[in-house]
Design a protein around this motif. Structure first.
Motif, short mmCIF file in Angstrom:
data_model
loop_
_atom_site.label_atom_id
_atom_site.label_comp_id
_atom_site.label_asym_id
_atom_site.label_seq_id
_atom_site.Cartn_x
_atom_site.Cartn_y
_atom_site.Cartn_z
N ALA A 1 0.82 -1.21 0.00
CA ALA A 1 0.00 0.00 0.00
C ALA A 1 0.86 1.27 0.00
CB ALA A 1 -0.92 0.00 1.22
N ALA A 2 2.10 1.15 0.52
CA ALA A 2 3.01 2.30 0.57
C ALA A 2 3.84 2.44 -0.70
CB ALA A 2 3.94 2.19 1.77
N GLY A 3 3.66 1.49 -1.64
CA GLY A 3 4.34 1.62 -2.92
C GLY A 3 5.52 0.70 -3.14
N ALA A 4 5.69 -0.33 -2.30
CA ALA A 4 6.80 -1.26 -2.48
C ALA A 4 6.53 -2.18 -3.65
CB ALA A 4 7.02 -2.07 -1.21
N ASN A 5 7.61 -2.55 -4.36
CA ASN A 5 7.50 -3.51 -5.44
C ASN A 5 7.36 -4.91 -4.88
OD1 ASN A 5 7.88 -1.40 -7.30
ND2 ASN A 5 10.12 -1.59 -7.12
N HIS A 6 7.40 -5.91 -5.75
CA HIS A 6 7.30 -7.30 -5.32
C HIS A 6 8.40 -7.61 -4.30
CE1 HIS A 6 6.82 -11.61 -5.31
NE2 HIS A 6 8.11 -11.75 -5.62
N ILE A 7 8.02 -8.20 -3.17
CA ILE A 7 8.98 -8.48 -2.10
C ILE A 7 9.18 -9.98 -1.98
CG2 ILE A 7 9.50 -8.12 0.34
CD1 ILE A 7 7.33 -5.92 0.30
N PRO A 8 10.39 -10.50 -2.20
CA PRO A 8 10.65 -11.94 -2.05
C PRO A 8 10.31 -12.41 -0.63
CG PRO A 8 12.49 -10.83 -3.13
CD PRO A 8 11.57 -9.75 -2.63
N ASP A 9 9.89 -13.65 -0.53
CA ASP A 9 9.50 -14.20 0.77
C ASP A 9 10.65 -14.14 1.78
OD1 ASP A 9 6.98 -14.70 -0.18
OD2 ASP A 9 7.37 -16.82 -0.65
N ASP A 10 11.87 -14.45 1.33
CA ASP A 10 13.00 -14.44 2.26
C ASP A 10 13.27 -13.03 2.79
OD1 ASP A 10 15.41 -15.71 3.51
OD2 ASP A 10 16.44 -14.27 2.22
N THR A 11 13.16 -12.03 1.93
CA THR A 11 13.34 -10.64 2.35
C THR A 11 12.27 -10.25 3.36
OG1 THR A 11 14.34 -10.04 0.23
CG2 THR A 11 13.45 -8.25 1.58
N LEU A 12 11.02 -10.68 3.11
CA LEU A 12 9.93 -10.35 4.03
C LEU A 12 10.17 -10.99 5.40
CD1 LEU A 12 7.16 -8.86 4.00
CD2 LEU A 12 6.12 -11.11 3.69
N ASN B 1 14.11 0.97 -3.72
CA ASN B 1 12.71 1.33 -3.56
C ASN B 1 12.16 0.82 -2.23
OD1 ASN B 1 9.69 0.02 -4.09
ND2 ASN B 1 9.87 2.15 -4.80
N LEU B 2 12.47 -0.44 -1.91
CA LEU B 2 11.98 -1.01 -0.65
C LEU B 2 12.63 -0.31 0.54
CD1 LEU B 2 10.27 -3.07 0.82
CD2 LEU B 2 12.13 -4.72 0.60
N LYS B 3 13.91 0.04 0.42
CA LYS B 3 14.60 0.75 1.50
C LYS B 3 13.90 2.08 1.80
CE LYS B 3 18.97 1.48 0.86
NZ LYS B 3 20.26 2.15 0.52
N LEU B 4 13.54 2.81 0.76
CA LEU B 4 12.88 4.09 0.95
C LEU B 4 11.50 3.91 1.59
CD1 LEU B 4 12.96 7.16 0.49
CD2 LEU B 4 11.98 6.75 -1.79
N VAL B 5 10.73 2.95 1.10
CA VAL B 5 9.39 2.71 1.64
C VAL B 5 9.44 2.30 3.10
CG1 VAL B 5 7.39 1.18 1.50
CG2 VAL B 5 8.36 2.15 -0.59
N VAL B 6 10.33 1.36 3.43
CA VAL B 6 10.42 0.85 4.80
C VAL B 6 10.87 1.95 5.76
CG1 VAL B 6 11.64 -0.76 6.31
CG2 VAL B 6 10.80 -1.54 4.09
N THR B 7 11.85 2.72 5.35
CA THR B 7 12.37 3.77 6.23
C THR B 7 11.32 4.85 6.47
OG1 THR B 7 14.57 3.36 5.28
CG2 THR B 7 14.32 5.29 6.66
N ARG C 1 10.50 4.78 10.34
CA ARG C 1 11.43 5.70 10.99
C ARG C 1 11.12 7.16 10.73
NH1 ARG C 1 16.30 3.98 12.67
NH2 ARG C 1 16.23 5.89 13.91
N PHE C 2 11.14 7.57 9.45
CA PHE C 2 11.04 8.99 9.11
C PHE C 2 9.95 9.21 8.07
CE2 PHE C 2 15.59 7.88 9.83
CZ PHE C 2 15.72 8.44 11.09
N PRO C 3 8.71 9.49 8.49
CA PRO C 3 7.60 9.63 7.55
C PRO C 3 7.80 10.72 6.51
CG PRO C 3 6.80 9.43 9.81
CD PRO C 3 8.28 9.60 9.90
N ASP C 4 8.55 11.77 6.85
CA ASP C 4 8.74 12.88 5.91
C ASP C 4 10.03 12.76 5.10
OD1 ASP C 4 10.37 13.23 8.11
OD2 ASP C 4 10.19 15.41 8.13
#
Length: 319
Positions: free
Chosen positions: A27-38, A59-65, A69-72
């Protein structure tokens, strides 16, 4: 009395949490996430102080952070990896710190009269920097306190912990590239554990701040200078002559919010020795860090020695 969940129930609970995490990331815009990464990311989020690296795409690093951590956060260039991280493409949000840049130019100085300084605690001020008189600053360093050693050997800095105007414990020599300074919540980490120092009777304000230090700070000697990483849930305040090149002959106190980092010294371009009006000689290789409470003309604490819990970092002289 209920016992621990059965293995099958725990497994279902873990799977439910991972599915919820995947939906939230998508929902936050992450691409396909491998099961092991999840799986690895889910474990890392559960154990922030000692969590593992989680390799992933930017892309996932930006979404997760942003989520954890830092919404803005606008761009990955605003982040810097903590020394504990060993993976350049890690998406563990607890392995990243946000750059805290000093204001340039610094705010204009206003000579506050002592009558204008209220007793109200302004430690949570949103201003990032305040000038300070450093009224008790002496030639050399407060940290030496009659204990200065003749040779540095392989140390790149020494730490001295203070409570108000009282030194607690002896100097702590640092030879490793990275050192943690923490309270009881950081048990098990290597470095200077403040809770392991003498436990004398303390003022209430000291006890209160000391209980909030938690993961504390990390000091790291890196290729581009000495960096301060705020790992606690409270701001820390820092004064370093190396931060004041743009200031007009005055020292500044910089506020470093939780999860942020700041370069406090550049060995390649150290500040020259100086003498400030009404202050006297300034040690160009001394950095002062206060936990949770700031000091200066805009605070009830005019000087760093009025702060409940603070640290002096005495950097080694050039070889």
């Amino acid at each position: 009395m209920r016992g621990r969940p059965a293995p099958r129930e725990r497994c279902r609970h873990v799977m439910f949490r991972r599915r919820a995490l995947r939906r939230r990331l998508a929902a936050a815009g992450a691409n396909h996430i491998p099961d092991d990464t999840l799986r690895r990311l889910s474990r890392a989020l559960d154990t922030p102080p000692a969590s593992e690296c989680v390799p992933a795409d930017p892309n996932l690093k930006l979404v997760v952070t942003r989520l954890f951590r830092f919404p803005d956060l606008r761009d990955l260039n605003e982040l810097r990896r903590l020394p504990v991280c060993r993976e350049q493409n890690c998406c563990n949000p607890h392995h990243w710190s946000r750059l805290s840049e000093p204001e340039i130019p610094p705010p204009p100085y206003t000579p506050y009269a002592m009558d204008d300084v209220k007793t109200k605690d302004h430690g949570e001020s949103t201003a990032d920097a305040r000038r300070t008189d450093h009224e008790r600053l002496t030639a050399g360093s407060l940290a030496t306190d009659g204990e200065e050693k003749g040779t540095w050997e392989t140390e790149w800095c020494r730490l001295a912990y203070w409570e108000l105007a009282r030194r607690v414990g002896r100097q702590f020599g640092v030879r490793v590239r990275c050192v943690d300074v923490f309270g009881g919540a950081g048990a098990g980490r290597a470095g200077l554990c403040l809770d392991a120092l003498e436990d004398a009777t303390k003022a209430d304000q000291v006890k209160k701040i000391r209980s909030k230090i938690g993961l504390g700070v990390t000091l790291s000697l890196e290729s581009d200078g000495v960096w301060l990483y705020n790992r606690s849930q409270q701001p820390v305040f820092c004064s370093s002559p190396a931060l004041d090149a743009a200031a007009a002959r005055a020292l500044l106190v910089w506020r470093v919010p939780p999860g942020h980092c700041l370069r406090v010294f550049d060995p390649a371009a150290p500040p020259p020795a100086a003498s400030l009006p009404h202050v006297g000689p300034v040690d160009p290789r001394s950095v002062r860090i206060s936990f949770a409470k700031g000091w200066g003309p805009k605070y009830s604490r005019r000087d760093v020695t009025a702060c409940p819990c603070w640290l002096e970092v005495l950097l080694a002289p050039p070889s």
